[in-house]
Design a protein around this motif. Structure first.
Motif, PDB file in Angstrom:
ATOM      1  N   SER A   1       0.860  -1.174   0.000  1.00  0.00           N
ATOM      2  CA  SER A   1       0.000   0.000   0.000  1.00  0.00           C
ATOM      3  C   SER A   1       0.904   1.233   0.000  1.00  0.00           C
ATOM      4  O   SER A   1       2.110   1.120  -0.248  1.00  0.00           O
ATOM      5  N   TYR A   2       0.311   2.386   0.253  1.00  0.00           N
ATOM      6  CA  TYR A   2       1.085   3.622   0.174  1.00  0.00           C
ATOM      7  C   TYR A   2       2.171   3.641   1.264  1.00  0.00           C
ATOM      8  O   TYR A   2       1.890   3.421   2.445  1.00  0.00           O
ATOM      9  N   ALA A   3       3.403   3.893   0.835  1.00  0.00           N
ATOM     10  CA  ALA A   3       4.571   3.730   1.708  1.00  0.00           C
ATOM     11  C   ALA A   3       4.563   4.619   2.958  1.00  0.00           C
ATOM     12  O   ALA A   3       5.165   4.278   3.970  1.00  0.00           O
TER      13      ALA A   3
ATOM     14  N   ILE B   1      -5.947   2.554   5.379  1.00  0.00           N
ATOM     15  CA  ILE B   1      -6.385   1.893   4.141  1.00  0.00           C
ATOM     16  C   ILE B   1      -6.461   2.946   3.039  1.00  0.00           C
ATOM     17  O   ILE B   1      -7.049   4.015   3.251  1.00  0.00           O
ATOM     18  N   ALA B   2      -5.889   2.641   1.893  1.00  0.00           N
ATOM     19  CA  ALA B   2      -6.071   3.532   0.743  1.00  0.00           C
ATOM     20  C   ALA B   2      -7.189   2.945  -0.106  1.00  0.00           C
ATOM     21  O   ALA B   2      -7.148   1.762  -0.458  1.00  0.00           O
ATOM     22  N   ASN B   3      -8.180   3.762  -0.452  1.00  0.00           N
ATOM     23  CA  ASN B   3      -9.289   3.286  -1.276  1.00  0.00           C
ATOM     24  C   ASN B   3      -9.627   4.305  -2.350  1.00  0.00           C
ATOM     25  O   ASN B   3     -10.153   5.362  -2.037  1.00  0.00           O
TER      26      ASN B   3
ATOM     27  N   ALA C   1      -7.181   9.413  -1.794  1.00  0.00           N
ATOM     28  CA  ALA C   1      -6.391  10.225  -2.730  1.00  0.00           C
ATOM     29  C   ALA C   1      -6.908  10.093  -4.163  1.00  0.00           C
ATOM     30  O   ALA C   1      -6.809  11.029  -4.952  1.00  0.00           O
ATOM     31  N   TYR C   2      -7.462   8.918  -4.505  1.00  0.00           N
ATOM     32  CA  TYR C   2      -7.921   8.667  -5.883  1.00  0.00           C
ATOM     33  C   TYR C   2      -9.435   8.572  -5.967  1.00  0.00           C
ATOM     34  O   TYR C   2      -9.972   7.995  -6.911  1.00  0.00           O
ATOM     35  N   PHE C   3     -10.115   9.103  -4.966  1.00  0.00           N
ATOM     36  CA  PHE C   3     -11.576   8.998  -4.884  1.00  0.00           C
ATOM     37  C   PHE C   3     -12.293   9.372  -6.181  1.00  0.00           C
ATOM     38  O   PHE C   3     -13.218   8.690  -6.629  1.00  0.00           O
TER      39      PHE C   3
ATOM     40  N   ARG D   1      -8.284  13.481   1.744  1.00  0.00           N
ATOM     41  CA  ARG D   1      -8.376  13.807   0.311  1.00  0.00           C
ATOM     42  C   ARG D   1      -7.146  14.642  -0.050  1.00  0.00           C
ATOM     43  O   ARG D   1      -6.531  15.248   0.844  1.00  0.00           O
ATOM     44  N   THR D   2      -6.854  14.694  -1.332  1.00  0.00           N
ATOM     45  CA  THR D   2      -5.665  15.444  -1.749  1.00  0.00           C
ATOM     46  C   THR D   2      -5.931  16.334  -2.956  1.00  0.00           C
ATOM     47  O   THR D   2      -6.845  16.049  -3.750  1.00  0.00           O
ATOM     48  N   PHE D   3      -5.128  17.360  -3.095  1.00  0.00           N
ATOM     49  CA  PHE D   3      -5.166  18.210  -4.294  1.00  0.00           C
ATOM     50  C   PHE D   3      -4.058  17.806  -5.280  1.00  0.00           C
ATOM     51  O   PHE D   3      -3.833  18.479  -6.277  1.00  0.00           O
ATOM     52  N   SER D   4      -3.367  16.703  -4.977  1.00  0.00           N
ATOM     53  CA  SER D   4      -2.224  16.293  -5.800  1.00  0.00           C
ATOM     54  C   SER D   4      -2.583  15.484  -7.031  1.00  0.00           C
ATOM     55  O   SER D   4      -1.757  15.320  -7.918  1.00  0.00           O
ATOM     56  N   LYS D   5      -3.793  14.920  -7.059  1.00  0.00           N
ATOM     57  CA  LYS D   5      -4.092  13.964  -8.136  1.00  0.00           C
ATOM     58  C   LYS D   5      -5.041  14.593  -9.151  1.00  0.00           C
ATOM     59  O   LYS D   5      -4.589  15.214 -10.090  1.00  0.00           O
ATOM     60  N   VAL D   6      -6.353  14.449  -8.924  1.00  0.00           N
ATOM     61  CA  VAL D   6      -7.299  14.938  -9.938  1.00  0.00           C
ATOM     62  C   VAL D   6      -7.213  16.464 -10.108  1.00  0.00           C
ATOM     63  O   VAL D   6      -7.496  16.992 -11.182  1.00  0.00           O
TER      64      VAL D   6
ATOM     65  N   MET E   1       1.985  21.783  -5.043  1.00  0.00           N
ATOM     66  CA  MET E   1       1.474  22.699  -4.019  1.00  0.00           C
ATOM     67  C   MET E   1       1.528  22.102  -2.625  1.00  0.00           C
ATOM     68  O   MET E   1       1.608  22.810  -1.642  1.00  0.00           O
ATOM     69  N   ARG E   2       1.426  20.781  -2.551  1.00  0.00           N
ATOM     70  CA  ARG E   2       1.357  20.067  -1.278  1.00  0.00           C
ATOM     71  C   ARG E   2       0.153  20.524  -0.464  1.00  0.00           C
ATOM     72  O   ARG E   2       0.278  21.296   0.501  1.00  0.00           O
ATOM     73  N   CYS E   3      -1.003  20.086  -0.855  1.00  0.00           N
ATOM     74  CA  CYS E   3      -2.205  20.449  -0.104  1.00  0.00           C
ATOM     75  C   CYS E   3      -3.167  19.270  -0.032  1.00  0.00           C
ATOM     76  O   CYS E   3      -3.381  18.569  -1.023  1.00  0.00           O
TER      77      CYS E   3
HETATM   78  N1  PMP Z   1      -2.192   8.569  -0.587  1.00  0.00           N
HETATM   79  C1  PMP Z   1      -2.001   7.703  -1.574  1.00  0.00           C
HETATM   80  C2  PMP Z   1      -2.744   6.423  -1.578  1.00  0.00           C
HETATM   81  C3  PMP Z   1      -1.087   8.024  -2.593  1.00  0.00           C
HETATM   82  O1  PMP Z   1      -0.869   7.150  -3.573  1.00  0.00           O
HETATM   83  C4  PMP Z   1      -0.399   9.257  -2.568  1.00  0.00           C
HETATM   84  C5  PMP Z   1       0.575   9.704  -3.613  1.00  0.00           C
HETATM   85  N2  PMP Z   1       1.252   8.848  -4.341  1.00  0.00           N
HETATM   86  C6  PMP Z   1      -0.631  10.099  -1.522  1.00  0.00           C
HETATM   87  C7  PMP Z   1      -1.553   9.743  -0.557  1.00  0.00           C
HETATM   88  C8  PMP Z   1       0.125  11.375  -1.410  1.00  0.00           C
HETATM   89  O2  PMP Z   1      -0.680  12.445  -1.521  1.00  0.00           O
HETATM   90  P1  PMP Z   1      -0.151  13.915  -1.239  1.00  0.00           P
HETATM   91  O3  PMP Z   1       0.540  14.380  -2.452  1.00  0.00           O
HETATM   92  O4  PMP Z   1      -1.426  14.624  -0.955  1.00  0.00           O
HETATM   93  O5  PMP Z   1       0.750  13.888  -0.035  1.00  0.00           O
END
Ligand code: PMP
Length: 351
Positions: free
Chosen positions: A107-109, A153-155, A186-188, A209-214, A220-222
């Motif tokens: 899962s996410y490291a 859990i990442a979902n 993060a990928y909702f 939730r994150t602003f990094s993906k969609v 920005m890191r938010c």
């Molecule tokens: N959660 C998951 C499951 C991810 O895959 C990632 C990025 N690879 C993050 C969080 C990191 O998100 P952020 O850039 O908001 O720190």
């Protein structure tokens, strides 16, 4: 010579690949492969003055706008420096040295990273390739004990791309009443499945939730962390007071206003993901069913040579064979970018 804390000596380092990414087709970090909403850039231009940079950031306006967007109250949300800081604050608030933390593997490291750093004890439950890397609900529930302090859990999950059904998450929440349970969404936007609306129902639930993906704003890191007002109060207490910079707080406000930009990107990615699924099938390459903006496929013993050959041809993908034998992860971008990926893959695959 100074000696750092034992936890720092013992933890595994996190070292993502770096360097020379700009000129390539970047399908290695699950980022947006085009760009954030132009309205974000416009808003930053408008708001950014020399005078503003002299001041420590204030978050009140961002919190009001984001709470409204996410349909929570302002005390049910904490603004964070990416999901990474949300995870860090979650762990620092609820996990003591020696506490049990249940995680999935792979899962996410960062779940393990911050748990190790805090001196927590990681208990891992494996996703099984033989079960198509589907959510191992019963094994996870069996691993939760009265000593479990946190579950993350990442979902959908990274790097498998597979998602848990909402009923499976309910079962986990109900099996761990004494543990803080983080559902990292993060990928909702690519799966459409969320536990966010349950924060008033389960006092042990946390959603990030994150602003990094969609939203296309990884630089920005938010991010945002949601939970009951009580839990959020503790997390805000444990959080560094100015961890989110002013530009990130401004950008997040503008980003949620442009719903059209997000909807268009989701539509493009889902169409491109379908195209990749068809392309991989045509090449006879096994892959796992993804609910996110990336696909994990099985390149067998050639995982690393294939990644390297693709890089030489200008396409970056991520090796995951150290976690799941033979696996490579490809981020889904536009259909045009994925056509290029499939062409290059076809060439290197045939060698
Ligand atoms: N959660 C998951 C499951 C991810 O895959 C990632 C990025 N690879 C993050 C969080 C990191 O998100 P952020 O850039 O908001 O720190």
């Amino acid at each position: 010579m100074l000696k750092p804390r034992q936890a720092v000596i013992e933890m595994a380092p996190y070292s993502p690949p770096t360097g020379a990414r700009e000129e390539k087709v970047r399908l290695d970090f699950n980022e947006h492969t085009v760009g954030c909403s132009p309205q974000v850039i416009e808003f930053l231009r408008e708001k950014l003055t020399a005078g503003r940079l002299t001041m420590y950031p204030e978050y009140a306006e961002a919190i009001v706008e984001l709470a409204e967007f996410f349909e929570v109250s302002t005390d049910e949300l904490a603004l964070t420096n990416g999901t990474d800081e949300a995870i860090q604050v979650f762990v620092n608030t609820f996990v003591d040295r020696g506490d049990d933390v249940v995680l999935l593997k792979p899962s996410y490291a960062m779940y393990r990273f911050y748990t190790d750093l805090a001196g927590g004890c990681v208990r891992e439950v494996e996703y099984r390739a033989a079960q198509d890397l589907t959510f191992p609900r019963e094994e996870l529930v069996a691993a939760i004990t009265p000593r479990t302090k946190a579950v993350m859990i990442a979902n959908p999950n990274n790097p498998t791309g597979t998602g848990a059904a909402l009923d499976d998450l309910r079962r986990v929440l109900e099996s761990a009443p004494g543990a803080a349970v983080l559902i990292d969404e993060a990928y909702f936007e690519f799966s459409g499945k969320t536990a966010l609306k349950w924060i008033r129902e389960y006092p042990n639930l946390f959603v990030s939730r994150t602003f990094s993906k969609v939203y296309g704003m990884a630089a920005m890191r938010c991010g945002c962390m949601f939970s009951s007002a009580e839990n959020v109060k503790w997390m805000r207490k444990a959080q560094s007071p100015y961890s989110v910079n002013m530009l990130a707080a401004l950008a997040a406000r503008a980003a949620v206003r442009d719903r059209e930009h997000v909807a268009c990107w989701v539509e493009e990615v889902l169409a491109a993901r379908e195209m990749v699924a068809e392309g991989l099938t045509r090449l006879g390459i096994k892959f796992f069913k993804s609910e996110a903006n990336f696909v994990l496929f099985q390149a067998g013993p050639r995982a690393i040579p294939i990644r390297d050959a693709l890089r030489e041809r200008g396409v970056l993908v991520r090796d995951r064979s150290y976690e799941i034998p033979g696996c490579v992860r490809v981020t889904i971008g536009t259909r045009e970018q994925m056509r290029r990926f499939l062409e290059e893959l076809e060439t290197v695959w045939a060698r």
